[in-house]
Write an enzyme that holds these catalytic residues in place. Structure first.
Site, short mmCIF file in Angstrom:
data_model
loop_
_atom_site.label_atom_id
_atom_site.label_comp_id
_atom_site.label_asym_id
_atom_site.label_seq_id
_atom_site.Cartn_x
_atom_site.Cartn_y
_atom_site.Cartn_z
N ASN A 6 0.85 -1.19 -0.03
CA ASN A 6 0.04 0.09 0.15
C ASN A 6 1.08 1.30 0.03
O ASN A 6 1.53 1.79 0.93
CB ASN A 6 -0.81 0.06 1.31
N TRP A 7 0.96 1.70 -1.01
CA TRP A 7 1.98 3.07 -1.32
C TRP A 7 1.18 4.19 -0.67
O TRP A 7 1.92 5.24 -0.49
CB TRP A 7 2.27 3.34 -2.87
N LYS A 8 -0.10 4.19 -0.47
CA LYS A 8 -0.58 5.50 0.19
C LYS A 8 -0.27 6.69 -0.70
O LYS A 8 -0.42 6.58 -1.88
CB LYS A 8 -0.31 5.67 1.79
N HIS A 89 -9.93 1.53 4.83
CA HIS A 89 -8.41 1.69 5.60
C HIS A 89 -8.69 2.62 6.68
O HIS A 89 -9.32 3.58 6.74
CB HIS A 89 -7.42 2.13 4.55
N GLU A 140 -5.93 -4.35 10.91
CA GLU A 140 -4.78 -3.25 11.01
C GLU A 140 -5.03 -2.43 12.32
O GLU A 140 -5.99 -1.70 12.28
CB GLU A 140 -4.85 -2.63 10.03
P1 PGA Z 1 2.71 0.25 7.44
O1 PGA Z 1 1.34 0.57 6.91
O2 PGA Z 1 3.05 -1.00 7.19
O3 PGA Z 1 3.47 1.41 7.35
O4 PGA Z 1 2.35 0.39 8.97
C1 PGA Z 1 0.33 -0.42 6.55
C2 PGA Z 1 -0.84 0.17 5.93
O5 PGA Z 1 -1.42 1.14 6.87
O6 PGA Z 1 -1.51 -0.17 5.08
#
Ligand code: PGA
Length: 210
Positions: A6-8, A89, A140
């Site tokens: 997930n590159w956000k 998310h 998450e």
């Molecule tokens: P992270 O993010 O691996 O940087 O904690 C995961 C996500 O929020 O999808």
């Protein structure tokens, strides 16, 4: 075993395309998916497919189409080669309700996408997921944390019992150092920071391929 990157809201088009050149092919038994920002999705599906990867988006509308300025429908994502979409998310928690997340997952499935439905607690499953959905669940619990929850093994067991046949992924601070401690408990991982760099991505991929 799924590995979802997930590159956000990171990267430029050049960084995305260089990254794809640098990543290793999918090892046997691993289904890698890369979820880039919307503007970079077009024309990437074939490049990724050559490496055995699928393309994903980070969100979609809860509506099929219509006058919803700025929104992107699941069918548009399918049209440009996506096969997956993250919905619900936790970083979007202030923008959407459980019902909208449920609807987003439905729109994704109707359009031929597999939704990756995020939850932050066991109790979210009945609100966001129908057990008949062809989907993935990504647990998450704490965004931005590097610390894994205590008793993650017990949580994983409970999640898998509640999820039935649906694969359960873990996300939150997963990196090449801690992956081996948790790899046996989940069906895959949703990775943010460690997916931005091809070296750490390739380490994760090859660890899962063992
Ligand atoms: P992270 O993010 O691996 O940087 O904690 C995961 C996500 O929020 O999808």
């Amino acid at each position: 075993m799924f590995l979802i990157g997930n590159w956000k809201m990171h990267g430029s088009f050049n960084e995305v395309t260089s990254f794809i050149e640098e990543v290793d092919k999918a090892p046997a038994g691993v289904d890698p998916v890369l979820c880039f920002p919307f503007p970079y999705l077009k024309n990437l599906a074939l490049l990724l497919r050559a490496k055995g990867y699928n393309l994903g988006a980070q969100d979609c509308s809860d509506k099929p189409l219509g006058p919803f300025t700025g929104q992107v429908s699941a069918s548009m994502l399918k049209d440009i080669g996506c096969n997956y979409v993250i919905v619900g998310h936790p970083e979007r928690a202030s923008f959407e309700t459980d019902e909208q997340v449920f609807q987003k997952a439905e729109r994704a499935i109707e359009s031929g996408l597999t939704p990756i439905i995020c939850i932050t607690a066991l109790g979210d499953i009945p609100k966001r997921v129908s057990l008949s959905f062809p989907c993935l669940i990504a647990y998450e619990p704490a965004v931005g944390s590097n610390a894994l929850p205590s008793d993650l093994e017990g949580i994983a067991k409970q999640l898998k019992e509640s999820a039935g046949q649906i694969p359960v992924l873990y996300g939150g601070g997963v990196n090449p150092e801690n992956l081996k401690d948790i790899v046996l408990w989940f069906d895959g991982f949703l990775v943010g920071r460690a997916s931005l760099n091809s070296t750490s991505w390739n380490q994760l991929l090859n660890e899962l391929g063992h």
